[in-house]
Design a protein around this motif. Structure first.
Motif, PDB file in Angstrom:
ATOM      1  N   ARG A 176       0.602  -1.031  -0.067  1.00 42.99           N
ATOM      2  CA  ARG A 176       0.022   0.608   0.126  1.00 42.99           C
ATOM      3  C   ARG A 176       0.901   1.353  -0.564  1.00 42.99           C
ATOM      4  O   ARG A 176       0.782   2.229  -0.860  1.00 42.99           O
ATOM      5  CB  ARG A 176      -1.285   0.188   1.306  1.00 42.99           C
ATOM      6  N   PRO A 177       1.880   1.150   0.514  1.00 49.92           N
ATOM      7  CA  PRO A 177       2.712   2.755   0.794  1.00 49.92           C
ATOM      8  C   PRO A 177       3.638   2.655  -0.164  1.00 49.92           C
ATOM      9  O   PRO A 177       3.551   4.235  -0.973  1.00 49.92           O
ATOM     10  CB  PRO A 177       3.608   2.547   1.861  1.00 49.92           C
ATOM     11  N   ASP A 179       2.008   1.989  -3.073  1.00 46.40           N
ATOM     12  CA  ASP A 179       1.087   2.533  -4.153  1.00 46.40           C
ATOM     13  C   ASP A 179       0.684   4.042  -3.729  1.00 46.40           C
ATOM     14  O   ASP A 179      -0.035   5.553  -4.585  1.00 46.40           O
ATOM     15  CB  ASP A 179      -0.234   1.704  -3.827  1.00 46.40           C
ATOM     16  N   VAL A 180       0.176   4.130  -2.664  1.00 46.63           N
ATOM     17  CA  VAL A 180       0.552   5.009  -2.388  1.00 46.63           C
ATOM     18  C   VAL A 180       1.343   6.391  -3.050  1.00 46.63           C
ATOM     19  O   VAL A 180       1.466   7.939  -3.627  1.00 46.63           O
ATOM     20  CB  VAL A 180       0.434   6.068  -0.808  1.00 46.63           C
ATOM     21  N   ALA A 181       2.756   6.100  -2.380  1.00 42.03           N
ATOM     22  CA  ALA A 181       3.913   6.652  -3.455  1.00 42.03           C
ATOM     23  C   ALA A 181       3.799   6.809  -5.076  1.00 42.03           C
ATOM     24  O   ALA A 181       3.566   8.528  -5.589  1.00 42.03           O
ATOM     25  CB  ALA A 181       5.422   6.302  -3.528  1.00 42.03           C
ATOM     26  N   MET A 182       3.203   5.768  -5.714  1.00 40.31           N
ATOM     27  CA  MET A 182       2.510   6.532  -7.349  1.00 40.31           C
ATOM     28  C   MET A 182       2.098   7.081  -7.600  1.00 40.31           C
ATOM     29  O   MET A 182       2.246   7.801  -8.424  1.00 40.31           O
ATOM     30  CB  MET A 182       1.841   4.891  -7.833  1.00 40.31           C
ATOM     31  N   THR A 183       0.578   7.184  -6.240  1.00 41.03           N
ATOM     32  CA  THR A 183      -0.348   8.735  -6.885  1.00 41.03           C
ATOM     33  C   THR A 183       0.288   9.851  -5.946  1.00 41.03           C
ATOM     34  O   THR A 183       0.234  10.201  -6.968  1.00 41.03           O
ATOM     35  CB  THR A 183      -1.384   8.320  -6.001  1.00 41.03           C
ATOM     36  N   LEU A 184       1.189   9.783  -5.870  1.00 39.69           N
ATOM     37  CA  LEU A 184       2.287  11.613  -5.849  1.00 39.69           C
ATOM     38  C   LEU A 184       3.408  11.267  -6.200  1.00 39.69           C
ATOM     39  O   LEU A 184       3.796  12.264  -6.442  1.00 39.69           O
ATOM     40  CB  LEU A 184       2.507  10.691  -3.867  1.00 39.69           C
ATOM     41  N   GLY A 185       3.269  10.763  -6.872  1.00 42.81           N
ATOM     42  CA  GLY A 185       4.224  11.091  -8.738  1.00 42.81           C
ATOM     43  C   GLY A 185       5.784   9.988  -8.894  1.00 42.81           C
ATOM     44  O   GLY A 185       6.632  10.355 -10.113  1.00 42.81           O
ATOM     45  N   CYS A 186       5.092   9.055  -8.450  1.00 40.27           N
ATOM     46  CA  CYS A 186       6.288   7.901  -8.107  1.00 40.27           C
ATOM     47  C   CYS A 186       6.309   6.867 -10.012  1.00 40.27           C
ATOM     48  O   CYS A 186       4.799   6.662  -9.495  1.00 40.27           O
ATOM     49  CB  CYS A 186       6.836   7.430  -6.683  1.00 40.27           C
ATOM     50  N   SER A 190      10.314   4.307  -8.989  1.00 42.98           N
ATOM     51  CA  SER A 190      10.901   5.643  -7.088  1.00 42.98           C
ATOM     52  C   SER A 190      10.169   4.996  -5.858  1.00 42.98           C
ATOM     53  O   SER A 190      10.996   5.260  -5.164  1.00 42.98           O
ATOM     54  CB  SER A 190      10.721   6.019  -8.074  1.00 42.98           C
ATOM     55  N   ARG A 194      12.012   4.321  -3.056  1.00 39.68           N
ATOM     56  CA  ARG A 194      11.903   5.332  -2.239  1.00 39.68           C
ATOM     57  C   ARG A 194      11.276   4.866  -0.661  1.00 39.68           C
ATOM     58  O   ARG A 194      11.673   5.626   0.657  1.00 39.68           O
ATOM     59  CB  ARG A 194      11.387   6.850  -2.395  1.00 39.68           C
ATOM     60  N   VAL A 195      10.862   3.883  -1.023  1.00 45.43           N
ATOM     61  CA  VAL A 195       9.710   3.769   0.172  1.00 45.43           C
ATOM     62  C   VAL A 195      10.025   2.357   0.341  1.00 45.43           C
ATOM     63  O   VAL A 195      10.122   2.020   1.277  1.00 45.43           O
ATOM     64  CB  VAL A 195       7.809   3.260  -0.181  1.00 45.43           C
ATOM     65  N   PRO A 198      14.266   1.388   1.969  1.00 44.69           N
ATOM     66  CA  PRO A 198      14.393   2.037   3.104  1.00 44.69           C
ATOM     67  C   PRO A 198      13.923   0.760   4.275  1.00 44.69           C
ATOM     68  O   PRO A 198      14.603   1.010   5.070  1.00 44.69           O
ATOM     69  CB  PRO A 198      13.984   3.589   2.823  1.00 44.69           C
ATOM     70  N   ALA A 199      12.396   0.339   3.669  1.00 45.87           N
ATOM     71  CA  ALA A 199      11.800  -0.330   5.052  1.00 45.87           C
ATOM     72  C   ALA A 199      11.877  -1.552   5.243  1.00 45.87           C
ATOM     73  O   ALA A 199      12.376  -2.328   6.050  1.00 45.87           O
ATOM     74  CB  ALA A 199      10.444  -0.249   4.174  1.00 45.87           C
TER      75      ALA A 199
END
Lengths: 277, 213
Positions: A176-177, A179-186, A190, A194-195, A198-199
């Motif tokens: 999910r995180p 997926d959210v990053a993709m809706t924010l432009g990733c 990427s 970025r998500v 690191p996790a």
């Protein structure tokens, strides 16, 4: 001596604690089996450690050949761990995030190095580098009976374990995180960078450590594919065998204890990383 | 406005076709339906996280069917917030602007404005692990709003909250929708949420979406 007995006492106390808290025959039986098995492992290590005196061990480890073998082991295992991660991260991510036809087959194929007898892996490598393509690669980067061969032989098995660990790590992490990053432009890449990465830090430490530890103990494939030439391709696992074969039991035990120490360090690193594999 | 025109999709054994729906501009729409009817998949289709087999998807009159999620000008808040595990609250809210390569000063300003609006000022340096359910959802909302989306997609945003946090979030969501003049599609199976929030109630049943009120 006091230190070792303290460890044994604390383990036994921890186990006995279970029995007193849950006073049942069932738990007593399980504790008995666990304590018996642990005692066996500890006795094994204890007997090896006390086989000779520390001064004899230090003297054995003073030999130039053994020091070279220690250096080469640390170098090749670290390189293998790094290369294993480079393979394990993308492969683990693909297997955790994407469903595709034939996935079960691909997953089974990636486990082949884990189930194959180690000697067979060495032999397969040797034969692969006898083929025309293998010969061509060998003429550019010489693998057979070289340090590169040691790394390649370790990598076949180390990477397979690292891939398993990374697949588990990414499966446990929610998508999910990303997926959210993709809706924010990733882009998907990427978002992974970025998500997810690191996790997955702890998982990467665990994957690198397990690849490192497996490589340290790798004997069969290294022996067959890279040989065990002193001061050239000899690593710790082959040193134990070489020393045993010439009757130098003290040296073999000293090197074994050094390997036990390295393995313990890796075990602690993995515990600290907090990941199960 | 969001328009779904003859959308068809398949997820494993589950497939739907001929799905049509209009989510009106600037309104708070609530999409209801039973668990497993495909409500969340509709949100994922609008986000671009799933590709339809056929049909068209329009956001603000512009066709976005084949556009990547980041170019659809949407904000997405999933059920549990789906916060980035290794980023502070401040980094989460500024993430979208950072990806868009906005100046550091602009990011800082946007983060502090949203933090004030959402009551997150004291949490900006916290990691997601220590946040309560309500705090997590407010951070997820701030992260989505930072890029000033035309459309806000909320997938069961209140289902994991206790009653007090839920009432607080209801007030906040309504206020945010009006202040940001954003089109909201809120997915839920709770008729209470629909009563409290909806300008328009949509119901998904038997693979169709119809306007209830």
């Amino acid at each position: 001596m006091a230190y070792e007995s303290r460890i044994v006492t604390s383990i036994l106390r921890a186990l006995l604690g279970i029995v007193t808290r849950r006073n049942s025959r069932f738990w007593s039986l399980l504790v008995f089996v666990t304590a018996g098995y642990l005692l066996f492992i500890i006795s094994m290590l204890w007997a090896t450690a006390t086989y000779s005196s520390p001064s004899d061990y230090f003297e054995a480890l003073n030999s130039r050949e053994i020091q070279h073998s220690v250096f080469l082991s640390l170098l090749t295992c670290s390189l293998t761990a790094l290369l294993s991660l480079l393979l394990a991260v993308p492969i683990g991510y693909l297997l955790a995030r994407k469903d595709f036809r034939g996935k079960a087959l691909v997953e089974s194929a990636l486990d082949i190095p884990i189930v194959l007898p180690p000697m067979v892996i060495g032999l397969c490598l040797l034969i692969l580098f006898q083929t025309r393509l293998g010969g061509l690669v060998d003429s550019v980067i010489p693998f057979t009976y070289t340090v590169f061969g040691v790394v390649l032989a370790q990598l076949v098995i180390g990477a397979a374990f690292a891939i398993r660990t990374m697949r588990g790590t990414f499966t446990q992490l929610s998508q999910r995180p990303e997926d959210v990053a993709m809706t924010l432009g990733c882009s998907r890449g990427s978002a992974m960078w970025r998500v997810a990465l690191p996790a997955a830090g702890k998982g990467m430490v665990a994957a690198g450590s397990v690849a490192w530890a497996r490589s340290l103990g790798e004997f069969g494939p290294v022996m067959v594919f890279a040989g065990s030439t002193r001061m050239k391709t000899e690593v710790l696992a082959t040193t134990v065998w070489l020393e045993l074969s010439v009757g130098e039991l003290e040296a073999a035990v000293a090197v074994s204890l050094l390997m036990v120490f390295f393995a313990m360090v890796v075990l602690v690193a993995m515990r600290l990383a907090g990941e199960r594999w | 406005m969001i328009e779904l025109v003859d959308i068809a999709w398949r997820v494993g054994e589950f497939s739907l076709s001929g799905l049509n729906c209009v989510v009106p501009e600037g309104k708070y729409s609530v999409l209801m339906g039973n668990t497993g009817c495909g409500k969340s998949t509709v949100v994922e289709l609008i986000c671009g996280l799933r590709e339809p087999l056929s049909g068209q998807l329009l956001i603000g009159g512009e066709e976005v069917t084949l556009k990547p999620p980041g170019e659809r000008n949407i904000g997405y808040v999933p059920q549990d917030g789906a916060l980035f595990p290794t980023m502070t609250v401040s980094e989460q809210i500024g993430f979208g602007l950072k990806i868009r390569r906005r100046a550091e000063a602009e990011i800082e300003k946007a983060v502090s404005t949203l933090a004030r609006e959402l009551g997150l000022e004291k949490l900006l340096n916290r990691m997601p692990d220590g946040l309560s359910g309500g705090e997590r959802q407010r951070v997820a909302l701030g992260r989505a709003l930072a890029v000033q989306p035309k459309v806000l997609l909320l997938d069961e945003p209140l289902s994991a909250l206790d009653e007090d946090a839920r009432d607080e979030m209801v007030d906040l969501l309504k206020r945010i929708q009006i202040e940001h003049s954003v089109t909201v599609l809120h997915v839920t199976h709770s008729s209470r949420e629909a009563e409290q929030l909806a300008d328009v109630v949509l119901r998904m049943e038997g693979g169709k979406i119809r306007v209830v009120e």
